[in-house]
Design a protein around this motif. Structure first.
Motif, mmCIF file in Angstrom:
data_model
loop_
_atom_site.group_PDB
_atom_site.id
_atom_site.type_symbol
_atom_site.label_atom_id
_atom_site.label_comp_id
_atom_site.label_asym_id
_atom_site.label_seq_id
_atom_site.Cartn_x
_atom_site.Cartn_y
_atom_site.Cartn_z
ATOM 1 N N GLU A 74 0.830 -1.201 0.000
ATOM 2 C CA GLU A 74 0.000 0.000 0.000
ATOM 3 C C GLU A 74 0.870 1.259 0.000
ATOM 4 O OE1 GLU A 74 -3.093 0.233 2.910
ATOM 5 O OE2 GLU A 74 -3.431 -1.936 2.919
ATOM 6 N N ILE A 75 0.428 2.270 -0.737
ATOM 7 C CA ILE A 75 1.143 3.547 -0.813
ATOM 8 C C ILE A 75 0.145 4.673 -0.566
ATOM 9 C CG2 ILE A 75 2.663 5.009 -2.198
ATOM 10 C CD1 ILE A 75 2.965 2.589 -4.105
ATOM 11 N N GLU A 76 0.530 5.610 0.269
ATOM 12 C CA GLU A 76 -0.254 6.832 0.492
ATOM 13 C C GLU A 76 0.512 8.016 -0.082
ATOM 14 O OE1 GLU A 76 -2.442 9.075 4.188
ATOM 15 O OE2 GLU A 76 -0.336 8.519 4.440
ATOM 16 N N LEU A 77 -0.156 8.800 -0.898
ATOM 17 C CA LEU A 77 0.448 9.992 -1.494
ATOM 18 C C LEU A 77 -0.333 11.224 -1.059
ATOM 19 C CD1 LEU A 77 0.932 8.753 -5.181
ATOM 20 C CD2 LEU A 77 2.589 8.646 -3.309
ATOM 21 N N VAL A 78 0.349 12.202 -0.538
ATOM 22 C CA VAL A 78 -0.272 13.486 -0.187
ATOM 23 C C VAL A 78 0.527 14.597 -0.866
ATOM 24 C CG1 VAL A 78 -0.884 15.097 1.653
ATOM 25 C CG2 VAL A 78 -1.100 12.626 2.038
ATOM 26 N N PHE A 79 -0.175 15.426 -1.627
ATOM 27 C CA PHE A 79 0.452 16.547 -2.328
ATOM 28 C C PHE A 79 0.049 17.856 -1.652
ATOM 29 C CE2 PHE A 79 0.160 13.089 -5.297
ATOM 30 C CZ PHE A 79 1.369 13.122 -5.979
ATOM 31 N N ILE A 80 1.029 18.689 -1.423
ATOM 32 C CA ILE A 80 0.804 19.982 -0.784
ATOM 33 C C ILE A 80 1.115 21.100 -1.774
ATOM 34 C CG2 ILE A 80 1.371 21.490 1.147
ATOM 35 C CD1 ILE A 80 -0.004 18.858 1.939
ATOM 36 N N GLY A 81 0.114 21.937 -2.028
ATOM 37 C CA GLY A 81 0.293 23.083 -2.933
ATOM 38 C C GLY A 81 -0.020 24.384 -2.209
ATOM 39 N N LYS A 82 -0.670 25.287 -2.911
ATOM 40 C CA LYS A 82 -1.009 26.581 -2.336
ATOM 41 C C LYS A 82 -2.370 27.003 -2.875
ATOM 42 C CE LYS A 82 0.675 31.363 -1.933
ATOM 43 N NZ LYS A 82 1.711 32.321 -2.377
ATOM 44 N N SER A 83 -3.288 27.367 -1.986
ATOM 45 C CA SER A 83 -4.634 27.736 -2.413
ATOM 46 C C SER A 83 -4.668 29.164 -2.960
ATOM 47 C CB SER A 83 -5.620 27.612 -1.248
ATOM 48 O OG SER A 83 -5.259 28.482 -0.200
ATOM 49 N N SER A 84 -5.629 29.390 -3.826
ATOM 50 C CA SER A 84 -5.851 30.720 -4.396
ATOM 51 C C SER A 84 -7.212 30.687 -5.087
ATOM 52 C CB SER A 84 -4.744 31.082 -5.389
ATOM 53 O OG SER A 84 -4.941 32.396 -5.892
ATOM 54 N N HIS A 85 -7.698 31.866 -5.471
ATOM 55 C CA HIS A 85 -8.961 31.934 -6.211
ATOM 56 C C HIS A 85 -8.734 31.327 -7.599
ATOM 57 C CE1 HIS A 85 -12.616 33.361 -8.044
ATOM 58 N NE2 HIS A 85 -13.039 33.843 -6.871
ATOM 59 N N ALA A 86 -9.573 30.347 -7.951
ATOM 60 C CA ALA A 86 -9.358 29.605 -9.183
ATOM 61 C C ALA A 86 -9.602 30.427 -10.439
ATOM 62 C CB ALA A 86 -10.243 28.361 -9.208
ATOM 63 N N SER A 87 -10.394 31.516 -10.312
ATOM 64 C CA SER A 87 -10.684 32.347 -11.478
ATOM 65 C C SER A 87 -9.939 33.678 -11.423
ATOM 66 C CB SER A 87 -12.192 32.609 -11.583
ATOM 67 O OG SER A 87 -12.492 33.449 -12.676
ATOM 68 N N ALA A 88 -9.973 34.329 -10.264
ATOM 69 C CA ALA A 88 -9.395 35.677 -10.154
ATOM 70 C C ALA A 88 -7.870 35.663 -10.094
ATOM 71 C CB ALA A 88 -9.957 36.380 -8.917
ATOM 72 N N ALA A 89 -7.287 34.628 -9.456
ATOM 73 C CA ALA A 89 -5.824 34.633 -9.294
ATOM 74 C C ALA A 89 -5.256 33.217 -9.311
ATOM 75 C CB ALA A 89 -5.458 35.343 -7.995
ATOM 76 N N PRO A 90 -5.516 32.456 -10.351
ATOM 77 C CA PRO A 90 -4.999 31.084 -10.370
ATOM 78 C C PRO A 90 -3.482 31.025 -10.384
ATOM 79 C CG PRO A 90 -5.856 31.710 -12.532
ATOM 80 C CD PRO A 90 -6.260 32.786 -11.578
ATOM 81 N N GLU A 91 -2.857 32.076 -10.958
ATOM 82 C CA GLU A 91 -1.391 32.067 -11.068
ATOM 83 C C GLU A 91 -0.709 32.176 -9.699
ATOM 84 O OE1 GLU A 91 -2.604 36.326 -10.888
ATOM 85 O OE2 GLU A 91 -3.350 34.509 -11.878
ATOM 86 N N LYS A 92 -1.466 32.588 -8.679
ATOM 87 C CA LYS A 92 -0.883 32.715 -7.342
ATOM 88 C C LYS A 92 -0.991 31.410 -6.540
ATOM 89 C CE LYS A 92 -1.688 37.707 -7.051
ATOM 90 N NZ LYS A 92 -2.359 38.802 -6.328
ATOM 91 N N GLY A 93 -1.618 30.425 -7.118
ATOM 92 C CA GLY A 93 -1.760 29.132 -6.431
ATOM 93 C C GLY A 93 -0.830 28.081 -6.986
ATOM 94 N N ILE A 94 -0.740 26.981 -6.273
ATOM 95 C CA ILE A 94 -0.034 25.779 -6.737
ATOM 96 C C ILE A 94 -1.022 24.632 -6.609
ATOM 97 C CG2 ILE A 94 1.898 24.197 -6.360
ATOM 98 C CD1 ILE A 94 3.463 26.516 -5.160
#
Length: 397
Positions: free
Chosen positions: A172-192
């Motif tokens: 078994e493998i567990e994968l957790v990805f950590i990014g960065k939240s942001s407004h998906a329409s107004a500022a998607p470039e500021k998120g990961i």
């Protein structure tokens, strides 16, 4: 004592107990509990053990629902273990028939003890949680729960009746990805976007399939893909199961999945937390063929029609695999859907696990296991041969 006399004595005791055993199997079916949460099921089984004169130890290996019922005050030899798997499948209930496994193993233990109260040795029912996921028997095996046994077995419901069915190693493998939240329409470039990294991992894993051997499997699901479409997901989670005939190869493929996750995260600036659960890996099951030959004869003599096919067909995985490298063991099957190809882990198989045919198969399994238990406990040469076979297989591992 002749086979017919042994069989008759066991059949008479089974006839006296079959009604409540069938009711218990249906009750467990009606109240399914998932891995490590088999509290009601465990309590029901323990209650019947106590009512029938068994000594009971609970919380084996620190697991709240694991238990050991012993026909004697203390462990003695020869010792046989009937294994009671208890957990159901999330959303499907007992679609693998563990209600029938639990009660057939309970029934075999009680019937054998009542029919032959002076039998030398220890008849044991071992309550095993979390076969479907979590590796209850792996944890118990690592803790030495099964070390004293001379033989262990269960009979698994299936769509055909076979003595031998091999299984795949599982990691078994567990994968957790950590990014960065942001407004998906107004500022998607500021998120990961953590979900993007996860989706790319699935694509990478798909490209690995050309490198897999014939019976290798990689299956995954997304368990967390974000909170809402208008938020760039700052966290995503997936679970993968990797299988192969060889545990070493399964671990090798698991590392490939892990590398795919790390590379996908790196590509977009996210972080990947990878957990390969090697300590809970399922080993491939190794049937004891010396014992299997005896059980084959028992099946035939009590009228259970065998349909032995390709041992590698439709392989899954079981945590009994780990136990089978330490103790001579069998994991035969018995049909509960005769004449119909009904896949386990389906709604139809869950229905079959509470059907008249399912209950009739359970009673046959009780008789077969009780006869097998008697033979193992009274035949020292058989025990020696089973153990010698296992020693040889360990050398070749």
């Amino acid at each position: 004592m002749k086979f017919r006399e042994i069989k008759t004595r066991l059949e008479n005791v089974l006839a006296e107990n079959e009604d409540w055993l069938c009711e218990l199997a249906l009750k467990i079916h009606q109240e399914p509990e998932i891995s490590f949460n088999e509290y009601k099921t465990s309590e029901l089984l323990v209650c019947q053990l106590l009512n029938n004169g068994f000594k009971v130890k609970t919380r084996l290996a620190g697991l709240p629902t694991a238990f050991l019922g012993i026909s004697r005050k203390d462990k003695s030899h020869p010792a046989i273990g009937f294994l009671a798997e208890m957990d159901a499948l999330s959303g499907l209930g007992h679609a693998c028939g563990h209600n029938l496994i639990a009660v057939s193993s309970l029934g075999a233990s009680i019937v054998l003890r009542k029919a032959f109260p002076s039998l030398k040795g220890s008849i044991e029912l071992i309550g095993c949680p979390a076969e479907e996921r979590g590796g209850g028997k792996v944890i118990m095996n690592n803790a030495g729960v099964f070390d004293h046994l001379d033989f262990a077995m269960l009979i698994h419901p299936s769509n055909r009746t076979e003595i031998y069915k091999l299984s795949l190693a599982l990691v078994e493998i567990e994968l957790v990805f950590i990014g960065k939240s942001s407004h998906a329409s107004a500022a998607p470039e500021k998120g990961i976007n953590a979900l993007d990294a996860l989706v790319q991992t699935f694509n990478s894993v798909n490209s690995l399939r050309s490198r897999l051997s014939g019976h290798s499997r990689i299956n995954g699901i997304i368990t967390d893909g974000g909170k809402a479409p208008n938020i760039i997901p700052d966290r995503a989670r997936a679970e993968f199961w990797v299988r192969d005939e060889s545990l070493d190869r399964a671990l090798e493929y698991a590392e490939m999945v892990a590398n795919s996750a790390r590379a996908s995260a790196l590509a977009i600036g996210a972080k990947a937390r990878v957990k390969i659960r090697q300590e809970l890996a399922y080993a491939p099951f190794v049937p004891n063929r010396t014992a299997g030959a005896v059980l084959w004869e028992i099946y035939e003599r009590i009228g259970i029609k065998l349909e032995q096919g390709d041992e590698k067909a439709e392989m899954g995985s079981t945590d009994l695999g780990n136990l089978s490298w330490r103790v001579p063991a069998l994991h035969p099957t018995i049909a509960i859907t005769p004449g119909r190809e009904v896949a386990p882990h389906s709604v139809e198989f869950a229905r079959a696990s509470a059907s008249k045919q399912g209950l009739e198969a359970m009673k046959k399994a009780i008789l077969a296991m009780a006869l097998m238990g008697y033979r193992v406990m009274t035949d020292s040469n058989l025990r020696k041969k089973m153990k010698a076979e296992l020693r040889e297989k360990r050398k070749l591992k």
